[in-house]
Design a protein around this motif. Structure first.
Motif, PDB file in Angstrom:
ATOM      1  N   LEU A  54     -31.643  -2.565  17.501  1.00 32.98           N
ATOM      2  CA  LEU A  54     -31.730  -3.818  16.756  1.00 32.98           C
ATOM      3  C   LEU A  54     -32.815  -3.671  15.696  1.00 32.98           C
ATOM      4  CD1 LEU A  54     -30.864  -6.802  16.491  1.00 32.98           C
ATOM      5  CD2 LEU A  54     -32.595  -7.369  18.194  1.00 32.98           C
ATOM      6  N   THR A  55     -32.431  -3.732  14.433  1.00 28.82           N
ATOM      7  CA  THR A  55     -33.386  -3.524  13.330  1.00 28.82           C
ATOM      8  C   THR A  55     -33.553  -4.751  12.449  1.00 28.82           C
ATOM      9  OG1 THR A  55     -31.601  -2.611  11.968  1.00 28.82           O
ATOM     10  CG2 THR A  55     -32.917  -1.049  13.249  1.00 28.82           C
ATOM     11  N   ALA A  56     -32.651  -5.721  12.535  1.00 27.19           N
ATOM     12  CA  ALA A  56     -32.704  -6.909  11.681  1.00 27.19           C
ATOM     13  C   ALA A  56     -33.357  -8.054  12.446  1.00 27.19           C
ATOM     14  CB  ALA A  56     -31.307  -7.299  11.230  1.00 27.19           C
ATOM     15  N   CYS A  57     -34.515  -8.491  11.979  1.00 27.08           N
ATOM     16  CA  CYS A  57     -35.211  -9.614  12.617  1.00 27.08           C
ATOM     17  C   CYS A  57     -34.757 -10.930  11.995  1.00 27.08           C
ATOM     18  CB  CYS A  57     -36.728  -9.455  12.485  1.00 27.08           C
ATOM     19  SG  CYS A  57     -37.332  -9.473  10.793  1.00 27.08           S
ATOM     20  N   ARG A  58     -35.029 -12.032  12.687  1.00 21.50           N
ATOM     21  CA  ARG A  58     -34.647 -13.346  12.161  1.00 21.50           C
ATOM     22  C   ARG A  58     -35.645 -13.846  11.137  1.00 21.50           C
ATOM     23  NH1 ARG A  58     -35.397 -18.767  13.638  1.00 21.50           N
ATOM     24  NH2 ARG A  58     -36.635 -18.199  15.458  1.00 21.50           N
ATOM     25  N   LYS A  59     -36.947 -13.624  11.415  1.00 19.03           N
ATOM     26  CA  LYS A  59     -37.998 -14.046  10.488  1.00 19.03           C
ATOM     27  C   LYS A  59     -39.076 -12.975  10.431  1.00 19.03           C
ATOM     28  CE  LYS A  59     -37.532 -19.076  10.899  1.00 19.03           C
ATOM     29  NZ  LYS A  59     -37.064 -19.306   9.520  1.00 19.03           N
ATOM     30  N   GLU A  60     -39.709 -12.865   9.275  1.00 18.79           N
ATOM     31  CA  GLU A  60     -40.833 -11.958   9.094  1.00 18.79           C
ATOM     32  C   GLU A  60     -41.993 -12.752   8.506  1.00 18.79           C
ATOM     33  OE1 GLU A  60     -41.876  -7.572   7.145  1.00 18.79           O
ATOM     34  OE2 GLU A  60     -40.007  -8.620   6.624  1.00 18.79           O
ATOM     35  N   LEU A  61     -43.166 -12.636   9.129  1.00 13.08           N
ATOM     36  CA  LEU A  61     -44.353 -13.371   8.699  1.00 13.08           C
ATOM     37  C   LEU A  61     -45.318 -12.386   8.060  1.00 13.08           C
ATOM     38  CD1 LEU A  61     -44.827 -15.413  12.017  1.00 13.08           C
ATOM     39  CD2 LEU A  61     -43.220 -15.824  10.158  1.00 13.08           C
ATOM     40  N   VAL A  62     -45.604 -12.620   6.773  1.00 14.16           N
ATOM     41  CA  VAL A  62     -46.405 -11.669   6.002  1.00 14.16           C
ATOM     42  C   VAL A  62     -47.555 -12.417   5.343  1.00 14.16           C
ATOM     43  CG1 VAL A  62     -46.378  -9.920   4.189  1.00 14.16           C
ATOM     44  CG2 VAL A  62     -44.318 -10.341   5.533  1.00 14.16           C
ATOM     45  N   ALA A  63     -48.771 -12.251   5.892  1.00 14.25           N
ATOM     46  CA  ALA A  63     -49.956 -12.830   5.252  1.00 14.25           C
ATOM     47  C   ALA A  63     -51.219 -12.072   5.622  1.00 14.25           C
ATOM     48  CB  ALA A  63     -50.101 -14.308   5.617  1.00 14.25           C
ATOM     49  N   HIS A  64     -51.236 -11.407   6.762  1.00 13.04           N
ATOM     50  CA  HIS A  64     -52.418 -10.651   7.166  1.00 13.04           C
ATOM     51  C   HIS A  64     -52.597  -9.443   6.257  1.00 13.04           C
ATOM     52  CE1 HIS A  64     -53.665 -12.686  10.896  1.00 13.04           C
ATOM     53  NE2 HIS A  64     -52.371 -12.869  11.150  1.00 13.04           N
ATOM     54  N   MET A  89     -54.159 -17.085  12.194  1.00  9.59           N
ATOM     55  CA  MET A  89     -53.213 -17.816  11.355  1.00  9.59           C
ATOM     56  C   MET A  89     -52.250 -18.615  12.215  1.00  9.59           C
ATOM     57  SD  MET A  89     -52.382 -15.146   8.268  1.00  9.59           S
ATOM     58  CE  MET A  89     -53.738 -14.496   7.261  1.00  9.59           C
ATOM     59  N   VAL A  90     -51.943 -19.827  11.737  1.00 11.00           N
ATOM     60  CA  VAL A  90     -51.027 -20.739  12.419  1.00 11.00           C
ATOM     61  C   VAL A  90     -49.741 -20.789  11.600  1.00 11.00           C
ATOM     62  CG1 VAL A  90     -50.739 -23.032  13.423  1.00 11.00           C
ATOM     63  CG2 VAL A  90     -53.045 -22.079  13.147  1.00 11.00           C
ATOM     64  N   TRP A  91     -48.610 -20.486  12.256  1.00 13.50           N
ATOM     65  CA  TRP A  91     -47.330 -20.403  11.565  1.00 13.50           C
ATOM     66  C   TRP A  91     -46.381 -21.480  12.075  1.00 13.50           C
ATOM     67  CZ3 TRP A  91     -47.114 -16.500   7.903  1.00 13.50           C
ATOM     68  CH2 TRP A  91     -48.065 -15.480   8.017  1.00 13.50           C
ATOM     69  N   ASN A  92     -45.670 -22.095  11.127  1.00 15.34           N
ATOM     70  CA  ASN A  92     -44.593 -23.027  11.463  1.00 15.34           C
ATOM     71  C   ASN A  92     -43.272 -22.314  11.209  1.00 15.34           C
ATOM     72  OD1 ASN A  92     -42.865 -25.128  11.897  1.00 15.34           O
ATOM     73  ND2 ASN A  92     -43.525 -26.354  10.130  1.00 15.34           N
ATOM     74  N   LEU A  93     -42.549 -22.020  12.278  1.00 13.89           N
ATOM     75  CA  LEU A  93     -41.287 -21.283  12.155  1.00 13.89           C
ATOM     76  C   LEU A  93     -40.096 -22.201  11.921  1.00 13.89           C
ATOM     77  CD1 LEU A  93     -41.763 -18.717  15.077  1.00 13.89           C
ATOM     78  CD2 LEU A  93     -42.550 -18.562  12.711  1.00 13.89           C
ATOM     79  N   ASP A  94     -40.340 -23.506  11.866  1.00 16.77           N
ATOM     80  CA  ASP A  94     -39.251 -24.472  11.679  1.00 16.77           C
ATOM     81  C   ASP A  94     -38.920 -24.596  10.197  1.00 16.77           C
ATOM     82  OD1 ASP A  94     -37.322 -26.306  12.255  1.00 16.77           O
ATOM     83  OD2 ASP A  94     -38.691 -27.973  12.617  1.00 16.77           O
ATOM     84  N   THR A  95     -38.570 -23.484   9.584  1.00 13.62           N
ATOM     85  CA  THR A  95     -38.201 -23.435   8.168  1.00 13.62           C
ATOM     86  C   THR A  95     -36.957 -22.568   8.016  1.00 13.62           C
ATOM     87  OG1 THR A  95     -39.618 -21.521   7.784  1.00 13.62           O
ATOM     88  CG2 THR A  95     -40.606 -23.694   7.418  1.00 13.62           C
ATOM     89  N   LYS A  96     -36.331 -22.652   6.843  1.00 12.52           N
ATOM     90  CA  LYS A  96     -35.125 -21.878   6.588  1.00 12.52           C
ATOM     91  C   LYS A  96     -35.424 -20.498   6.022  1.00 12.52           C
ATOM     92  CE  LYS A  96     -32.230 -25.959   5.793  1.00 12.52           C
ATOM     93  NZ  LYS A  96     -31.338 -26.664   4.828  1.00 12.52           N
ATOM     94  N   GLU A  97     -36.645 -20.279   5.528  1.00 15.03           N
ATOM     95  CA  GLU A  97     -36.962 -18.995   4.921  1.00 15.03           C
ATOM     96  C   GLU A  97     -36.967 -17.889   5.969  1.00 15.03           C
ATOM     97  OE1 GLU A  97     -38.877 -21.657   4.567  1.00 15.03           O
ATOM     98  OE2 GLU A  97     -38.609 -22.245   2.463  1.00 15.03           O
ATOM     99  N   SER A  98     -36.437 -16.752   5.612  1.00 13.14           N
ATOM    100  CA  SER A  98     -36.453 -15.604   6.517  1.00 13.14           C
ATOM    101  C   SER A  98     -37.753 -14.817   6.388  1.00 13.14           C
ATOM    102  CB  SER A  98     -35.261 -14.685   6.227  1.00 13.14           C
ATOM    103  OG  SER A  98     -35.297 -14.241   4.884  1.00 13.14           O
ATOM    104  N   VAL A  99     -38.428 -14.944   5.260  1.00 14.26           N
ATOM    105  CA  VAL A  99     -39.737 -14.315   5.062  1.00 14.26           C
ATOM    106  C   VAL A  99     -40.732 -15.420   4.720  1.00 14.26           C
ATOM    107  CG1 VAL A  99     -41.101 -12.655   3.754  1.00 14.26           C
ATOM    108  CG2 VAL A  99     -38.695 -12.163   4.249  1.00 14.26           C
ATOM    109  N   ILE A 100     -41.720 -15.612   5.608  1.00 14.81           N
ATOM    110  CA  ILE A 100     -42.733 -16.654   5.413  1.00 14.81           C
ATOM    111  C   ILE A 100     -43.999 -15.974   4.913  1.00 14.81           C
ATOM    112  CG2 ILE A 100     -44.018 -18.529   6.497  1.00 14.81           C
ATOM    113  CD1 ILE A 100     -41.793 -18.745   8.564  1.00 14.81           C
ATOM    114  N   MET A 101     -44.431 -16.363   3.719  1.00 15.35           N
ATOM    115  CA  MET A 101     -45.561 -15.690   3.073  1.00 15.35           C
ATOM    116  C   MET A 101     -46.898 -16.365   3.323  1.00 15.35           C
ATOM    117  SD  MET A 101     -43.976 -13.205   1.532  1.00 15.35           S
ATOM    118  CE  MET A 101     -45.197 -12.594   0.391  1.00 15.35           C
TER     119      MET A 101
END
Length: 525
Positions: free
Chosen positions: A121-131, A158-170
């Protein structure tokens, strides 16, 4: 003259660890050789996830819980990180969603298919990029849905809200910048309104996770903390670390006053990190040492002495990491109150270890299974971000029943309502899970029987004692560990009887002296 026993009366005094048989372990698992001080393992009632060795990036395995035995060397991996995976955590409200963080400075959210993985499995649902540097820890919020916390080597939480439609959260919804060094541990209180951190600058901090403000800070020099843990609703913190003499140490703190610990206890002179685990339902604390084979466990109380040592599970196999099964995945028919999954790199083995309360009856033991946190969030992400606090939704572990509550867990352990309504859907799900896990399904007739009937049958049973022990309460040992546990129980019982005999001898001498004085007084008259 009253006599007070020197031992503590506790229903968890004889808890023992029972390792799984060879066929119920997970063999030939390529466990990571990373030196990072993390668990490297995450467990829920469906899957066990473990960080593995992978060339050219980072990966972890997701193994169905019932798939024990030898693992296929070509078993599919979850691999999408460009660096080593450092931490993995299952979503507490979705057994098919897992978060991972890596040395590539990203966090990824994965959807695990309900059927077996057929390929990597290589495709993730969301990626969080800020660190800006590698990410060492991830933690899900205990009561709010879609809220994730991460901490990295850039000294930021960092506090992340995953309740969004974006697949990459910056950008995260909040960045906490109060730390001066790497964060080694994060822990939430029961309703998630407070966050405790242990940092490499030797300070413990209690934070408001929404405002990012430091509410309490410990600058005590005698204890260097590595891991920190909230102890349920006791308003206390527990930290593990080292003393100024480099002894491994456990310290207990008042969460409202971190100036001086309430108590400190040196354990040994080993160098492995101590991982603490707390069960708020039983008030039991488990301390697992990295590189150790044993697991110590204590009972925590609000009064002094706060830490009451019970005993330890001993094993010759050292653990590199450890996973813990949530309470809703335990086998209540065998009085199992906690379950560890030990990562044994020397044997490429994952060994389940069940902590069991010895009981005669096979019926549901309501006193050791109070209402516990279920798999349903009590808040949405927006509600929590707007300032609301709610305790976890409580469920009953009694098969065929469901007890829901949004009240915070009280300090006292309440008994669940024996007249709780029965949910056929929940019963069918639990029966299915029990069949998948190889456990016997529960009988409806057994659970419909009133609780007083089972207790009455227990009272009517004749107690058979051998060397001061009830043979029904302590069945013959089957393993070396159970034999050691029985030996320690016998030593405790012998010590108690000796104290009782000594006390009775003192009372007899005092009584004899009083009779002698009375006789002398009567002769004088």
């Amino acid at each position: 003259m009253s006599w007070h026993p020197q031992y503590r009366s506790s229903k968890f005094r004889h808890v023992f660890g029972k390792p799984a048989s060879k066929e119920n372990c997970y063999d030939s698992v390529p466990i990571t050789r990373s030196v990072h001080d993390n668990h490297f393992c995450a467990v829920n009632p469906h899957f066990i996830a473990v960080v593995t060795e992978c060339a050219g990036g980072g990966a972890f395995l997701v193994i169905p819980l019932h798939q024990t035995g030898k693992l296929d060397p070509h078993y599919p991996k979850v691999c999408g990180h460009r660096g080593n995976v450092l931490d993995i955590k299952w979503n507490p409200f979705d057994d098919f969603e897992i978060a991972s963080c890596s040395e590539d400075a990203t966090i990824k959210i994965w959807d695990i298919p309900k059927q077996l993985l057929a390929r990597n499995l290589t495709a993730c649902r969301k990626e969080l990029v800020a660190h800006s540097r590698r990410v060492g820890l991830v933690e899900w919020h205990p009561t709010a849905a879609n809220i994730l916390f991460s901490s990295g080597y850039d000294y930021k939480v960092m506090v992340w809200n995953l309740d969004t439609k974006e697949s990459v959260i910056m950008s995260p919804v909040k960045t906490i910048n109060c730390h001066q060094d790497v964060i080694l541990s994060m822990s939430f209180n029961t309703n998630g309104s407070l966050l405790a951190t242990a940092c490499r600058d030797r300070k413990i901090r209690v934070l408001d996770p929404r405002a990012g403000a430091v509410l309490q800070e410990a600058s005590y020099k005698g204890h260097r903390a590595n891991k920190v843990l909230f102890l349920g609703n006791l308003k206390k913190l527990l930290s593990t670390g080292t003393s100024r003499w480099n002894n491994r140490q456990v310290a207990l703190w008042d969460q409202d006053d971190l100036s001086v610990p309430l108590t400190e206890e040196d354990l040994d002179g080993s160098s492995g990190v101590l991982f603490p685990f707390y069960d708020a339902d039983t008030n039991m604390l488990y301390v697992v040492g990295k590189g150790d084979g044993n697991i110590r466990y204590y009972e925590v109380s609000a009064d002094k002495p706060h830490l009451n040592y019970l005993t330890e599970y001993r094993s010759y196999n050292p653990q590199k990491g450890i996973g813990v099964m949530p309470k809703r995945g335990l086998d209540v028919s065998s009085c199992e109150i906690f379950r560890f999954y030990k990562l044994i790199t020397t044997k490429s083995l994952i060994e389940p270890v069940s902590m069991i309360v010895p009981r005669r009856s096979e019926s549901y033991q309501e006193d050791i299974y109070p209402p516990t946190a279920g798999a349903q969030p009590s808040l949405t992400a927006q509600e929590w971000l707007s300032g609301m606090n709610k305790g976890p939704v409580l469920v009953s572990l009694r098969p065929g029943s469901e007890l829901l509550s949004t009240r915070p867990l009280p300090p006292e352990r309440p008994l669940s309502n024996p007249m709780a309504p029965t949910s056929p859907l929940l019963f069918n799900q639990r029966e299915k899970l029990g069949a998948e896990d190889g456990r016997r399904p529960f009988s409806l007739l057994e659970e419909k029987a009133p609780r007083w009937a089972a207790e009455h049958r227990l009272e009517e049973k004749k107690t058979w004692l051998t060397n001061g022990f009830d043979i029904f309460e302590c069945p013959p040992p089957k393993t070396e560990n159970e034999l050691l546990q029985m030996f320690y129980r016998q030593q405790d019982e012998i010590r108690r009887l000796r104290e009782l005999v000594t006390q009775r001898e003192v009372q007899a001498k005092q009584l004899e002296l009083e009779i002698k004085n009375l006789r002398m007084g009567s002769e004088r008259f």
